[in-house]
Write an enzyme that holds these catalytic residues in place. Structure first.
Site, mmCIF file in Angstrom:
data_model
loop_
_atom_site.group_PDB
_atom_site.id
_atom_site.type_symbol
_atom_site.label_atom_id
_atom_site.label_comp_id
_atom_site.label_asym_id
_atom_site.label_seq_id
_atom_site.Cartn_x
_atom_site.Cartn_y
_atom_site.Cartn_z
ATOM 1 N N GLU A 136 -8.146 2.273 2.595
ATOM 2 C CA GLU A 136 -7.392 1.340 3.453
ATOM 3 C C GLU A 136 -8.244 0.095 3.656
ATOM 4 O O GLU A 136 -9.390 0.184 4.104
ATOM 5 C CB GLU A 136 -7.076 2.023 4.795
ATOM 6 C CG GLU A 136 -6.691 1.089 5.928
ATOM 7 C CD GLU A 136 -5.386 0.323 5.699
ATOM 8 O OE1 GLU A 136 -4.340 0.957 5.516
ATOM 9 O OE2 GLU A 136 -5.441 -0.940 5.707
ATOM 10 N N HIS A 169 6.799 9.545 5.688
ATOM 11 C CA HIS A 169 5.541 10.198 5.299
ATOM 12 C C HIS A 169 5.794 11.463 4.481
ATOM 13 O O HIS A 169 5.117 11.718 3.492
ATOM 14 C CB HIS A 169 4.693 10.486 6.549
ATOM 15 C CG HIS A 169 4.196 9.222 7.197
ATOM 16 N ND1 HIS A 169 4.275 8.978 8.548
ATOM 17 C CD2 HIS A 169 3.642 8.102 6.647
ATOM 18 C CE1 HIS A 169 3.772 7.773 8.806
ATOM 19 N NE2 HIS A 169 3.393 7.221 7.680
ATOM 20 N N ASP A 190 0.858 3.647 -0.189
ATOM 21 C CA ASP A 190 1.528 3.474 1.103
ATOM 22 C C ASP A 190 1.241 2.057 1.588
ATOM 23 O O ASP A 190 0.435 1.845 2.499
ATOM 24 C CB ASP A 190 1.015 4.515 2.102
ATOM 25 C CG ASP A 190 1.716 4.389 3.445
ATOM 26 O OD1 ASP A 190 2.710 3.653 3.530
ATOM 27 O OD2 ASP A 190 1.248 5.025 4.416
ATOM 28 N N SER A 191 1.911 1.098 0.984
ATOM 29 C CA SER A 191 1.592 -0.310 1.252
ATOM 30 C C SER A 191 2.424 -0.850 2.407
ATOM 31 O O SER A 191 3.425 -0.273 2.808
ATOM 32 C CB SER A 191 1.885 -1.144 0.006
ATOM 33 O OG SER A 191 3.276 -1.235 -0.181
ATOM 34 N N THR A 192 2.009 -2.019 2.884
ATOM 35 C CA THR A 192 2.864 -2.814 3.758
ATOM 36 C C THR A 192 3.892 -3.525 2.876
ATOM 37 O O THR A 192 3.980 -3.259 1.674
ATOM 38 C CB THR A 192 2.014 -3.842 4.532
ATOM 39 O OG1 THR A 192 1.237 -4.576 3.584
ATOM 40 C CG2 THR A 192 1.066 -3.163 5.504
ATOM 41 N N ASP A 208 -10.875 -1.850 -0.486
ATOM 42 C CA ASP A 208 -9.729 -2.418 -1.190
ATOM 43 C C ASP A 208 -9.253 -1.403 -2.243
ATOM 44 O O ASP A 208 -9.977 -1.090 -3.196
ATOM 45 C CB ASP A 208 -10.178 -3.738 -1.855
ATOM 46 C CG ASP A 208 -9.018 -4.467 -2.523
ATOM 47 O OD1 ASP A 208 -7.977 -3.826 -2.776
ATOM 48 O OD2 ASP A 208 -9.170 -5.666 -2.783
ATOM 49 N N GLY A 209 -8.039 -0.909 -2.076
ATOM 50 C CA GLY A 209 -7.500 0.099 -2.997
ATOM 51 C C GLY A 209 -7.421 -0.405 -4.426
ATOM 52 O O GLY A 209 -7.513 0.380 -5.379
ATOM 53 N N GLN A 217 -4.439 -9.251 9.065
ATOM 54 C CA GLN A 217 -3.030 -9.341 9.457
ATOM 55 C C GLN A 217 -2.877 -9.264 10.975
ATOM 56 O O GLN A 217 -3.794 -8.850 11.686
ATOM 57 C CB GLN A 217 -2.245 -8.187 8.814
ATOM 58 C CG GLN A 217 -2.826 -6.820 9.124
ATOM 59 C CD GLN A 217 -2.576 -5.779 8.046
ATOM 60 O OE1 GLN A 217 -1.647 -5.907 7.264
ATOM 61 N NE2 GLN A 217 -3.399 -4.737 8.014
ATOM 62 N N PRO A 270 -1.575 -9.110 2.443
ATOM 63 C CA PRO A 270 -2.592 -8.312 1.754
ATOM 64 C C PRO A 270 -2.023 -7.326 0.727
ATOM 65 O O PRO A 270 -2.759 -6.817 -0.115
ATOM 66 C CB PRO A 270 -3.296 -7.553 2.893
ATOM 67 C CG PRO A 270 -2.469 -7.734 4.102
ATOM 68 C CD PRO A 270 -1.576 -8.912 3.892
#
Ligand code: SPD
Length: 278
Positions: A109, A65, A158-160, A140-141, A34, A165
């Site tokens: 992550e 958070h 806790d993703s984007t 890769d989670g 990214q 991705p």
């Protein structure tokens, strides 16, 4: 010489964007996964941006958070083993390791550059990554949860944003793997975007999680630098009900989370309830 008037704009959809006046751009690169920028802003301090979307800022990071971490961590009576998927900036791990019950916290992550850049520019956010109980994996989670069964007390996603991705982190198959990776009384929470901007995503995730978990609960927090400011989190729980959690604060140093906020976060405006109660 006159100061340049430079602005960062996150285009949130075809009709909506947020703008912040910039002091300077501190870092820019395209990683294997990214685009990544660190920008110093007048209003919110330093800001981590992935693929043009604001991930976290110095000034308001604590809200996201604390609320992603402490709501499930206070719902589980004794969380010992925790997995964070994504979250390479370390903010969720920082909150997790405040809990004395935690024996091990794994961070999976996919983009190792996010971890490195966060340590460099956001050491106050990344501070928990050096805790001896933390196992940082550049991995890769999705694969991680597929390979672990009946292992975690709490899993946090806790993703984007649900593009690039992160798409697979919003899929029903992924939630099914998360369910398998949790112990019999495990809990998971995923960040699920904005009720004003993403009602269809929230409805679909709620449906998918409800088909797998005994309980599904949506809760909210207010995050000024995320699209529309109103942010949702979806919890799937195998046994424990967040509304029956003990009225106690188990950690020090929270700025947003309190036992009263824990309960209040589940009180939903009618239009939000209607998103998934149709
Ligand atoms: N549009 C913002 C969604 C960002 C969610 N993840 C943020 C990562 C902070 N640790």
């Amino acid at each position: 010489m006159a100061q340049m008037d430079l602005w960062f704009t996150e285009r949130q959809n075809e009709n909506l964007s947020i703008g912040m006046r910039i002091k300077e751009t501190l870092h820019s690169e395209v990683t294997e996964f990214q685009g990544m920028d660190v920008i110093d802003t007048f209003q919110y301090g330093k800001m981590l941006v992935l693929d043009g979307c604001v991930m976290t800022t110095d000034k308001d990071e604590f809200v996201y958070h604390e609320m992603l971490a402490h709501v499930p961590m206070h719902t589980h009576p004794n969380p010992k083993k925790v997995l964070v998927v994504g979250g390479g900036d370390g903010g969720i791990i920082r909150e997790i390791v405040k809990h004395p019950s935690v024996e091990k916290a794994v961070l999976a992550e996919i983009d190792g550059r996010v971890i490195e850049i966060s340590k460099q520019y956001f050491p106050h956010i990344a501070s928990g990554l050096s805790d001896p109980r933390v196992d940082v994996q550049v991995a890769d989670g999705i694969v991680h949860v597929q390979e672990h069964e009946n292992e975690y007390d709490v899993i946090l996603i806790d993703s984007t944003d649900p593009i690039g991705p992160a798409v697979g982190l919003f899929a029903k198959e992924f939630y099914a793997s998360v369910h398998r990776a949790l112990k019999d009384d495990g809990i998971f929470v995923a960040q699920t975007e904005s009720p004003f901007k993403d009602p269809d995503l929230i409805r679909r995730v709620h449906e998918d999680v409800s088909s797998l978990f005994a309980q599904t609960h949506l809760y909210l927090a207010y995050i000024p630098t995320y699209p529309t400011g109103m942010w949702s989190f979806t919890m799937g729980s195998k046994r424990h009900n967040p509304l029956e959690a003990a009225n106690e604060l188990r950690v020090k140093d929270t700025r947003y989370y309190t036992p009263a906020i824990h309960k209040a976060a589940f009180a939903l405006p009618r239009f939000v309830e209607e998103i998934f109660r149709r």
